[in-house]
Scaffold this motif. Structure first.
Motif, mmCIF file in Angstrom:
data_model
loop_
_atom_site.group_PDB
_atom_site.id
_atom_site.type_symbol
_atom_site.label_atom_id
_atom_site.label_comp_id
_atom_site.label_asym_id
_atom_site.label_seq_id
_atom_site.Cartn_x
_atom_site.Cartn_y
_atom_site.Cartn_z
ATOM 1 N N THR A 14 2.451 6.664 15.916
ATOM 2 C CA THR A 14 1.711 6.420 14.686
ATOM 3 C C THR A 14 1.802 7.678 13.832
ATOM 4 O OG1 THR A 14 0.166 4.961 15.827
ATOM 5 C CG2 THR A 14 -0.543 5.849 13.697
ATOM 6 N N TYR A 15 2.097 7.493 12.556
ATOM 7 C CA TYR A 15 2.175 8.626 11.627
ATOM 8 C C TYR A 15 1.226 8.366 10.475
ATOM 9 C CZ TYR A 15 4.071 12.362 8.761
ATOM 10 O OH TYR A 15 4.209 13.494 8.024
ATOM 11 N N ASP A 16 0.317 9.329 10.245
ATOM 12 C CA ASP A 16 -0.667 9.193 9.177
ATOM 13 C C ASP A 16 -1.080 10.579 8.692
ATOM 14 O OD1 ASP A 16 -2.530 7.833 7.484
ATOM 15 O OD2 ASP A 16 -4.123 8.287 8.916
ATOM 16 N N ASN A 17 -0.879 10.863 7.418
ATOM 17 C CA ASN A 17 -1.310 12.137 6.829
ATOM 18 C C ASN A 17 -0.848 13.357 7.622
ATOM 19 O OD1 ASN A 17 -2.523 11.470 4.453
ATOM 20 N ND2 ASN A 17 -4.601 11.459 5.268
ATOM 21 N N SER A 18 0.430 13.419 7.930
ATOM 22 C CA SER A 18 1.033 14.550 8.656
ATOM 23 C C SER A 18 0.616 14.655 10.116
ATOM 24 C CB SER A 18 0.757 15.886 7.961
ATOM 25 O OG SER A 18 1.298 15.882 6.662
ATOM 26 N N THR A 19 -0.049 13.635 10.629
ATOM 27 C CA THR A 19 -0.411 13.623 12.043
ATOM 28 C C THR A 19 0.407 12.569 12.759
ATOM 29 O OG1 THR A 19 -2.659 14.363 11.583
ATOM 30 C CG2 THR A 19 -2.289 13.288 13.702
ATOM 31 N N LEU A 20 1.111 13.004 13.788
ATOM 32 C CA LEU A 20 1.915 12.119 14.615
ATOM 33 C C LEU A 20 1.177 11.912 15.927
ATOM 34 C CD1 LEU A 20 4.596 10.618 15.190
ATOM 35 C CD2 LEU A 20 5.478 12.790 16.080
ATOM 36 N N THR A 21 0.856 10.667 16.236
ATOM 37 C CA THR A 21 0.176 10.341 17.477
ATOM 38 C C THR A 21 1.132 9.532 18.331
ATOM 39 O OG1 THR A 21 -1.952 10.312 16.326
ATOM 40 C CG2 THR A 21 -1.862 9.255 18.494
ATOM 41 N N LEU A 22 1.366 10.023 19.538
ATOM 42 C CA LEU A 22 2.302 9.385 20.449
ATOM 43 C C LEU A 22 1.574 8.851 21.666
ATOM 44 C CD1 LEU A 22 5.191 12.010 20.387
ATOM 45 C CD2 LEU A 22 5.030 9.881 19.087
ATOM 46 N N LYS A 23 1.813 7.584 21.975
ATOM 47 C CA LYS A 23 1.278 6.986 23.190
ATOM 48 C C LYS A 23 2.436 6.892 24.171
ATOM 49 C CE LYS A 23 -1.103 3.100 25.194
ATOM 50 N NZ LYS A 23 -1.634 1.748 25.000
ATOM 51 N N PHE A 24 2.225 7.423 25.351
ATOM 52 C CA PHE A 24 3.248 7.435 26.384
ATOM 53 C C PHE A 24 3.067 6.253 27.329
ATOM 54 C CE2 PHE A 24 3.070 11.611 24.648
ATOM 55 C CZ PHE A 24 4.363 12.093 24.724
ATOM 56 N N VAL A 25 4.132 5.845 27.993
ATOM 57 C CA VAL A 25 4.048 4.713 28.917
ATOM 58 C C VAL A 25 3.089 5.015 30.069
ATOM 59 C CG1 VAL A 25 6.287 3.730 28.310
ATOM 60 C CG2 VAL A 25 6.138 5.395 30.155
ATOM 61 N N SER A 26 2.834 6.277 30.329
ATOM 62 C CA SER A 26 1.876 6.681 31.367
ATOM 63 C C SER A 26 0.445 6.329 30.982
ATOM 64 C CB SER A 26 1.973 8.194 31.607
ATOM 65 O OG SER A 26 1.532 8.905 30.456
ATOM 66 N N GLY A 27 0.235 6.044 29.689
ATOM 67 C CA GLY A 27 -1.100 5.752 29.174
ATOM 68 C C GLY A 27 -1.704 6.915 28.419
ATOM 69 N N ASP A 28 -1.142 8.111 28.583
ATOM 70 C CA ASP A 28 -1.632 9.283 27.851
ATOM 71 C C ASP A 28 -1.266 9.184 26.376
ATOM 72 O OD1 ASP A 28 -2.651 10.421 30.163
ATOM 73 O OD2 ASP A 28 -0.869 11.651 30.521
ATOM 74 N N THR A 29 -2.137 9.718 25.531
ATOM 75 C CA THR A 29 -1.910 9.758 24.098
ATOM 76 C C THR A 29 -2.092 11.191 23.624
ATOM 77 O OG1 THR A 29 -2.711 7.489 23.839
ATOM 78 C CG2 THR A 29 -2.653 8.850 21.858
ATOM 79 N N TYR A 30 -1.141 11.663 22.816
ATOM 80 C CA TYR A 30 -1.202 13.015 22.267
ATOM 81 C C TYR A 30 -1.058 12.946 20.751
ATOM 82 C CZ TYR A 30 -0.884 15.161 26.853
ATOM 83 O OH TYR A 30 -1.145 15.563 28.137
ATOM 84 N N SER A 31 -1.779 13.830 20.085
ATOM 85 C CA SER A 31 -1.753 13.920 18.633
ATOM 86 C C SER A 31 -1.154 15.268 18.236
ATOM 87 C CB SER A 31 -3.176 13.776 18.098
ATOM 88 O OG SER A 31 -3.186 13.817 16.706
ATOM 89 N N TYR A 32 -0.218 15.247 17.302
ATOM 90 C CA TYR A 32 0.468 16.445 16.804
ATOM 91 C C TYR A 32 0.187 16.569 15.308
ATOM 92 C CZ TYR A 32 2.898 16.022 21.225
ATOM 93 O OH TYR A 32 3.186 15.919 22.563
ATOM 94 N N SER A 33 -0.362 17.713 14.903
ATOM 95 C CA SER A 33 -0.736 17.947 13.503
ATOM 96 C C SER A 33 0.378 18.642 12.735
ATOM 97 C CB SER A 33 -1.995 18.809 13.436
ATOM 98 O OG SER A 33 -3.061 18.163 14.071
ATOM 99 N N ASN A 34 0.333 18.497 11.421
ATOM 100 C CA ASN A 34 1.256 19.162 10.498
ATOM 101 C C ASN A 34 2.717 18.826 10.766
ATOM 102 O OD1 ASN A 34 -0.909 20.530 9.180
ATOM 103 N ND2 ASN A 34 -0.986 21.920 10.914
ATOM 104 N N VAL A 35 2.969 17.581 11.085
ATOM 105 C CA VAL A 35 4.329 17.112 11.339
ATOM 106 C C VAL A 35 4.881 16.519 10.043
ATOM 107 C CG1 VAL A 35 5.739 15.508 12.684
ATOM 108 C CG2 VAL A 35 3.768 16.628 13.755
ATOM 109 N N PRO A 36 6.013 17.015 9.562
ATOM 110 C CA PRO A 36 6.597 16.463 8.338
ATOM 111 C C PRO A 36 7.105 15.026 8.554
ATOM 112 C CG PRO A 36 7.724 18.499 8.996
ATOM 113 C CD PRO A 36 6.759 18.157 10.069
ATOM 114 N N SER A 37 7.113 14.271 7.496
ATOM 115 C CA SER A 37 7.517 12.863 7.598
ATOM 116 C C SER A 37 8.954 12.695 8.090
ATOM 117 C CB SER A 37 7.326 12.153 6.256
ATOM 118 O OG SER A 37 8.126 12.747 5.257
#
Length: 71
Positions: A14-37
């Motif tokens: 998911t990408y929203d306002n420079s934040t990339l949120t990744l859901k992994f098949v393991s079930g973990d979710t991580y959010s990365y800030s200041n990511v360019p489009s």
């Protein structure tokens, strides 16, 4: 924007306002800030999303684990 990722490691992105949120098949979710489009677009168009993640995201942006538990 949320996309389903065809990967053995990643489930969705998911990408929203420079934040990339990744859901992994393991079930973990991580959010990365200041990511360019263009990084999101690169992930979206990559032949291997897992390889793209390893080469372009994991060591370039700070990820924070998202607590997805429901109380």
């Amino acid at each position: 924007m949320t996309i389903t990722v065809d990967s053995s490691a990643l489930d969705s992105a998911t990408y929203d306002n420079s934040t990339l949120t990744l859901k992994f098949v393991s079930g973990d979710t991580y959010s990365y800030s200041n990511v360019p489009s263009n990084i999101f677009e690169g992930l979206r168009n990559a032949d291997s999303a897992g390889k793209y993640f390893r080469n372009n995201i994991i060591n370039s942006y700070v990820g924070e684990k998202v607590d997805t538990t429901v109380n």
